[in-house]
Design a protein around this motif. Sequence first.
Motif, short mmCIF file in Angstrom:
data_model
loop_
_atom_site.label_atom_id
_atom_site.label_comp_id
_atom_site.label_asym_id
_atom_site.label_seq_id
_atom_site.Cartn_x
_atom_site.Cartn_y
_atom_site.Cartn_z
N MET A 1 8.06 -6.53 -14.93
CA MET A 1 7.00 -5.73 -14.30
C MET A 1 5.72 -6.56 -14.18
N SER A 2 5.14 -6.55 -13.02
CA SER A 2 3.94 -7.35 -12.78
C SER A 2 2.72 -6.69 -13.42
N LYS A 3 1.95 -7.51 -14.12
CA LYS A 3 0.75 -6.97 -14.76
C LYS A 3 -0.51 -7.35 -13.99
N GLN A 4 -0.33 -8.06 -12.86
CA GLN A 4 -1.53 -8.49 -12.13
C GLN A 4 -2.28 -7.28 -11.60
N LYS A 5 -3.59 -7.37 -11.62
CA LYS A 5 -4.39 -6.27 -11.07
C LYS A 5 -4.45 -6.40 -9.56
N ILE A 6 -4.38 -5.27 -8.89
CA ILE A 6 -4.43 -5.29 -7.42
C ILE A 6 -5.83 -4.87 -6.97
N TYR A 7 -6.49 -5.74 -6.22
CA TYR A 7 -7.83 -5.42 -5.72
C TYR A 7 -7.84 -5.24 -4.21
N LYS A 8 -6.80 -5.77 -3.56
CA LYS A 8 -6.70 -5.65 -2.10
C LYS A 8 -5.32 -5.15 -1.78
N LEU A 9 -5.24 -4.15 -0.91
CA LEU A 9 -3.94 -3.54 -0.65
C LEU A 9 -3.83 -3.14 0.81
N LEU A 10 -2.69 -3.49 1.39
CA LEU A 10 -2.40 -3.07 2.76
C LEU A 10 -1.60 -1.78 2.69
N ILE A 11 -2.01 -0.76 3.44
CA ILE A 11 -1.22 0.47 3.52
C ILE A 11 -0.29 0.34 4.73
N GLY A 12 1.02 0.28 4.45
CA GLY A 12 1.98 0.00 5.51
C GLY A 12 2.41 1.23 6.28
N THR A 13 1.48 1.76 7.09
CA THR A 13 1.85 2.89 7.95
C THR A 13 0.99 2.88 9.20
N ASN A 14 1.58 3.34 10.30
CA ASN A 14 0.81 3.54 11.53
C ASN A 14 0.52 5.02 11.76
N ASN A 15 0.80 5.84 10.74
CA ASN A 15 0.58 7.28 10.82
C ASN A 15 -0.80 7.58 10.21
N ARG A 16 -1.72 8.04 11.05
CA ARG A 16 -3.11 8.23 10.59
C ARG A 16 -3.21 9.27 9.48
N GLY A 17 -2.38 10.32 9.57
CA GLY A 17 -2.40 11.37 8.54
C GLY A 17 -2.00 10.81 7.18
N LYS A 18 -0.94 10.00 7.17
CA LYS A 18 -0.49 9.39 5.91
C LYS A 18 -1.55 8.44 5.37
N LEU A 19 -2.12 7.65 6.27
CA LEU A 19 -3.14 6.67 5.86
C LEU A 19 -4.29 7.38 5.15
N LYS A 20 -4.75 8.47 5.75
CA LYS A 20 -5.87 9.23 5.19
C LYS A 20 -5.52 9.78 3.80
N GLU A 21 -4.30 10.33 3.70
CA GLU A 21 -3.91 10.93 2.42
C GLU A 21 -3.74 9.86 1.34
N ILE A 22 -3.11 8.74 1.68
CA ILE A 22 -2.91 7.67 0.69
C ILE A 22 -4.25 7.10 0.24
N LYS A 23 -5.16 6.91 1.20
CA LYS A 23 -6.51 6.40 0.86
C LYS A 23 -7.17 7.32 -0.17
N SER A 24 -7.02 8.63 0.03
CA SER A 24 -7.70 9.58 -0.86
C SER A 24 -7.14 9.52 -2.28
N LEU A 25 -5.91 9.03 -2.44
CA LEU A 25 -5.27 8.99 -3.75
C LEU A 25 -5.51 7.68 -4.49
N LEU A 26 -5.87 6.63 -3.76
CA LEU A 26 -6.02 5.30 -4.37
C LEU A 26 -7.32 5.16 -5.15
N PRO A 27 -7.29 4.34 -6.21
CA PRO A 27 -8.54 4.06 -6.94
C PRO A 27 -9.57 3.45 -6.00
N LYS A 28 -10.82 3.84 -6.20
CA LYS A 28 -11.90 3.41 -5.29
C LYS A 28 -12.14 1.90 -5.33
#
Length: 200
Positions: A1-28
């Motif tokens: 299991m990777s312990k590296q901290k993630i500071y930059k993340l690509l959201i792999g979707t072209n669905n705007r609704g999903k993008l919005k919902e995933i963004k709202s769940l991710l750490p700021k």
Amino acid sequence: MSKQKIYKLLIGTNNRGKLKEIKSLLPKKIKIHSTSEFNLKSPVENGKTFKENSLIKSKYFSKKTGLICLADDSGLEIDFLGKSPGIYSARWGGRHGDFNKAIRRVYRELNKKDKNWKKKKIKARFICALSISNLNKKIACVLGKVEGYISNEPKGKNGFGYDPIFIPLKKRKTFGEMEPSQKYKMDHRYQAFKKIRKFL
């Protein structure tokens, strides 16, 4: 299991609704990129399960951009229709992913099966597979689900996809009638997020 901290993340979707919902769940603290910034089309999803399709997307988008990618594959299973549309949920909307068309098809298929289906409780669930990949390497892949049943008619203008016809268990409103903040705290994506959070 990777312990590296993630500071930059690509959201792999072209669905705007999903993008919005995933963004709202991710750490700021995480800087979020979307596939539209890179003008990327989605890959062919030829997996047999939600998890397989999610991984196809997260690996593909990660390799294309060099960024760690979080991708979602989700859909609606209706027991009465042999768990259809399942992994083909988006495809029921045709080439342009028209979910009004997809919803009409759900009702058409239910009518074909039983003209009196509206008198029954048609059990259904939303399923979400979330995966994180770094280039070709899987970091995590989890599944979340929310049980419910199909509404007799589409209700509500919120949400996206099949939200207007899905009533979660113990609720009276469809996801389409709920405020996004209420839906985001209970849906399949949130359930999957609770499991994947430790990797972020």
